[in-house]
Write a protein that holds these residues in place. Structure first.
Motif, PDB file in Angstrom:
ATOM      1  N   PHE A  50       0.831  -1.203   0.000  1.00  0.00           N
ATOM      2  CA  PHE A  50       0.000   0.000   0.000  1.00  0.00           C
ATOM      3  C   PHE A  50       0.869   1.257   0.000  1.00  0.00           C
ATOM      4  O   PHE A  50       1.854   1.338   0.734  1.00  0.00           O
ATOM      5  CB  PHE A  50      -0.905   0.019   1.231  1.00  0.00           C
ATOM      6  CG  PHE A  50      -1.742  -1.223   1.378  1.00  0.00           C
ATOM      7  CD1 PHE A  50      -2.987  -1.308   0.777  1.00  0.00           C
ATOM      8  CD2 PHE A  50      -1.274  -2.306   2.109  1.00  0.00           C
ATOM      9  CE1 PHE A  50      -3.755  -2.457   0.899  1.00  0.00           C
ATOM     10  CE2 PHE A  50      -2.035  -3.464   2.231  1.00  0.00           C
ATOM     11  CZ  PHE A  50      -3.284  -3.541   1.633  1.00  0.00           C
ATOM     12  N   ILE A  51       0.475   2.231  -0.817  1.00  0.00           N
ATOM     13  CA  ILE A  51       1.121   3.540  -0.808  1.00  0.00           C
ATOM     14  C   ILE A  51       0.064   4.595  -0.557  1.00  0.00           C
ATOM     15  O   ILE A  51      -0.907   4.725  -1.308  1.00  0.00           O
ATOM     16  CB  ILE A  51       1.845   3.837  -2.125  1.00  0.00           C
ATOM     17  CG1 ILE A  51       2.989   2.858  -2.343  1.00  0.00           C
ATOM     18  CG2 ILE A  51       2.383   5.267  -2.116  1.00  0.00           C
ATOM     19  CD1 ILE A  51       3.820   3.155  -3.574  1.00  0.00           C
ATOM     20  N   ASP A  52       0.258   5.356   0.531  1.00  0.00           N
ATOM     21  CA  ASP A  52      -0.582   6.511   0.829  1.00  0.00           C
ATOM     22  C   ASP A  52       0.269   7.738   0.510  1.00  0.00           C
ATOM     23  O   ASP A  52       1.182   8.083   1.256  1.00  0.00           O
ATOM     24  CB  ASP A  52      -1.004   6.486   2.304  1.00  0.00           C
ATOM     25  CG  ASP A  52      -1.962   7.608   2.644  1.00  0.00           C
ATOM     26  OD1 ASP A  52      -2.673   8.081   1.735  1.00  0.00           O
ATOM     27  OD2 ASP A  52      -1.994   8.015   3.815  1.00  0.00           O
ATOM     28  N   ALA A  53      -0.007   8.388  -0.611  1.00  0.00           N
ATOM     29  CA  ALA A  53       0.839   9.482  -1.072  1.00  0.00           C
ATOM     30  C   ALA A  53       0.784  10.661  -0.114  1.00  0.00           C
ATOM     31  O   ALA A  53      -0.244  10.907   0.540  1.00  0.00           O
ATOM     32  CB  ALA A  53       0.405   9.922  -2.469  1.00  0.00           C
ATOM     33  N   PRO A  54       1.878  11.418  -0.003  1.00  0.00           N
ATOM     34  CA  PRO A  54       1.847  12.644   0.812  1.00  0.00           C
ATOM     35  C   PRO A  54       0.765  13.596   0.316  1.00  0.00           C
ATOM     36  O   PRO A  54       0.332  13.531  -0.841  1.00  0.00           O
ATOM     37  CB  PRO A  54       3.249  13.233   0.605  1.00  0.00           C
ATOM     38  CG  PRO A  54       4.099  12.069   0.216  1.00  0.00           C
ATOM     39  CD  PRO A  54       3.204  11.166  -0.581  1.00  0.00           C
ATOM     40  N   ALA A  78       9.249   3.169 -18.087  1.00  0.00           N
ATOM     41  CA  ALA A  78       9.029   2.931 -16.660  1.00  0.00           C
ATOM     42  C   ALA A  78       7.790   2.065 -16.458  1.00  0.00           C
ATOM     43  O   ALA A  78       6.944   1.919 -17.348  1.00  0.00           O
ATOM     44  CB  ALA A  78       8.878   4.254 -15.912  1.00  0.00           C
ATOM     45  N   GLY A  79       7.668   1.493 -15.259  1.00  0.00           N
ATOM     46  CA  GLY A  79       6.510   0.668 -14.958  1.00  0.00           C
ATOM     47  C   GLY A  79       6.208   0.622 -13.479  1.00  0.00           C
ATOM     48  O   GLY A  79       7.103   0.785 -12.644  1.00  0.00           O
ATOM     49  N   VAL A  80       4.932   0.418 -13.163  1.00  0.00           N
ATOM     50  CA  VAL A  80       4.478   0.290 -11.777  1.00  0.00           C
ATOM     51  C   VAL A  80       3.492  -0.871 -11.726  1.00  0.00           C
ATOM     52  O   VAL A  80       2.572  -0.948 -12.552  1.00  0.00           O
ATOM     53  CB  VAL A  80       3.790   1.572 -11.269  1.00  0.00           C
ATOM     54  CG1 VAL A  80       3.208   1.358  -9.870  1.00  0.00           C
ATOM     55  CG2 VAL A  80       4.767   2.753 -11.265  1.00  0.00           C
ATOM     56  N   SER A  81       3.674  -1.782 -10.763  1.00  0.00           N
ATOM     57  CA  SER A  81       2.717  -2.882 -10.610  1.00  0.00           C
ATOM     58  C   SER A  81       2.706  -3.356  -9.166  1.00  0.00           C
ATOM     59  O   SER A  81       3.687  -3.204  -8.432  1.00  0.00           O
ATOM     60  CB  SER A  81       3.087  -4.054 -11.538  1.00  0.00           C
ATOM     61  OG  SER A  81       4.347  -4.589 -11.213  1.00  0.00           O
ATOM     62  N   GLY A  82       1.550  -3.918  -8.766  1.00  0.00           N
ATOM     63  CA  GLY A  82       1.455  -4.586  -7.475  1.00  0.00           C
ATOM     64  C   GLY A  82       1.255  -3.698  -6.280  1.00  0.00           C
ATOM     65  O   GLY A  82       1.795  -3.975  -5.204  1.00  0.00           O
ATOM     66  N   PHE A  83       0.440  -2.624  -6.423  1.00  0.00           N
ATOM     67  CA  PHE A  83       0.197  -1.702  -5.311  1.00  0.00           C
ATOM     68  C   PHE A  83      -1.279  -1.339  -5.205  1.00  0.00           C
ATOM     69  O   PHE A  83      -2.022  -1.387  -6.186  1.00  0.00           O
ATOM     70  CB  PHE A  83       0.977  -0.391  -5.508  1.00  0.00           C
ATOM     71  CG  PHE A  83       2.462  -0.518  -5.410  1.00  0.00           C
ATOM     72  CD1 PHE A  83       3.109  -0.425  -4.185  1.00  0.00           C
ATOM     73  CD2 PHE A  83       3.224  -0.723  -6.555  1.00  0.00           C
ATOM     74  CE1 PHE A  83       4.491  -0.545  -4.105  1.00  0.00           C
ATOM     75  CE2 PHE A  83       4.599  -0.834  -6.480  1.00  0.00           C
ATOM     76  CZ  PHE A  83       5.239  -0.747  -5.245  1.00  0.00           C
ATOM     77  N   THR A  84      -1.693  -0.935  -3.987  1.00  0.00           N
ATOM     78  CA  THR A  84      -2.922  -0.160  -3.798  1.00  0.00           C
ATOM     79  C   THR A  84      -2.505   1.247  -3.433  1.00  0.00           C
ATOM     80  O   THR A  84      -1.658   1.453  -2.552  1.00  0.00           O
ATOM     81  CB  THR A  84      -3.805  -0.759  -2.699  1.00  0.00           C
ATOM     82  OG1 THR A  84      -4.402  -1.970  -3.179  1.00  0.00           O
ATOM     83  CG2 THR A  84      -4.919   0.197  -2.306  1.00  0.00           C
ATOM     84  N   ILE A  85      -3.102   2.240  -4.113  1.00  0.00           N
ATOM     85  CA  ILE A  85      -2.690   3.637  -3.968  1.00  0.00           C
ATOM     86  C   ILE A  85      -3.855   4.471  -3.463  1.00  0.00           C
ATOM     87  O   ILE A  85      -4.973   4.382  -3.983  1.00  0.00           O
ATOM     88  CB  ILE A  85      -2.199   4.191  -5.316  1.00  0.00           C
ATOM     89  CG1 ILE A  85      -0.886   3.519  -5.718  1.00  0.00           C
ATOM     90  CG2 ILE A  85      -2.036   5.703  -5.264  1.00  0.00           C
ATOM     91  CD1 ILE A  85      -0.414   3.892  -7.120  1.00  0.00           C
TER      92      ILE A  85
END
Length: 233
Positions: A98-102, A115-122
């Motif tokens: 999990f990423i809770d952005a600032p 670039a790439g992003v995978s495997g998160f809840t944002i």
């Protein structure tokens, strides 16, 4: 309308070691600017599954070169990660990482090709991921949980690929694409406000195998579209 969220997550991932790195020049890491630095055995956040014990995702990106993968273990993080080169960030899965952005920042700002992003809840009080004039960007297995703007906001992104992702109650809409080209496949848009996918300014978008569930029509009644094209194809 922009919503403010209290941070639910800490910046430390569950089980992450202390992030110490061995810099005795005994190793052979070829990534980034650390060719003569031994990053040590892989820790919670590491490079290519082989090296590094980083205290944050951004620190791992700082050691990476184009083509590298920063692996992120299950846990909770609070970061704004800037990807200005072709690095892939791979979480342990959207159900466990999990990423809770600032406040007032995206979780990922992508400006570099490949670039790439995978495997998160944002979660974010802005858009979850922004892509600005970057090509060959891939986003997969990402859950956008009630972002205050859009799940993904892309400007002149060429060959953007979004797959197997979920957009849950985004306040401005699921995706906003200005120009560029994109393929959106196998995604679920649940109760987006106004639009599931909004494409404008000569954007060319291919959509397949997606589910649009309960697009919210605002009180003005001028929107409420699963897919809306304005000067787009």
């Amino acid at each position: 309308m922009r919503l403010a969220f209290l941070s639910l997550f800490t910046a430390l991932a569950v089980g992450c070691p202390d992030g110490a790195k061995d810099s005795d020049s005994a190793g052979g890491n070829d990534s980034g600017d650390t060719a003569d630095i031994d990053l040590g055995p892989p820790g919670c956040i590491n490079l290519n599954g082989e090296e590094g014990d980083f205290v944050s995702i951004s620190e791992g990106v700082g050691y990476a070169a184009a083509g590298d993968t920063v692996n992120v273990c299950a846990g909770s993080y609070s970061e704004n990660v800037v990807l200005d080169l072709g690095v892939h960030i791979v979480g342990a899965g959207s159900g466990t990482t999990f990423i809770d952005a600032p406040v007032n920042e995206a979780a990922f700002d992508i400006t570099g090709p490949g670039a790439g992003v995978s495997g998160f809840t944002i979660t974010s009080t802005r858009s979850g991921i922004t892509v600005d004039q970057a090509s060959d960007v891939s986003i997969a297995d990402v859950v956008f949980s009630t972002p205050a703007n859009y799940g993904i906001e892309a400007n002149e992104a060429v060959d953007l690929s979004v797959s197997a992702s979920a957009f849950n109650t985004p306040v401005y809409g699921g995706m906003f694409l200005t120009g560029g080209t994109a393929v959106v496949d196998g995604c679920v848009f649940t109760q987006p406000t106004s639009y599931g996918v909004w494409a404008s300014s000569d954007a060319a978008v291919t959509l397949s195998n997606n589910i649009f569930d309960g697009v919210i029509v605002t009180s003005q009644g001028a929107d409420g579209f699963a897919v809306f094209g304005e000067g787009a194809s």
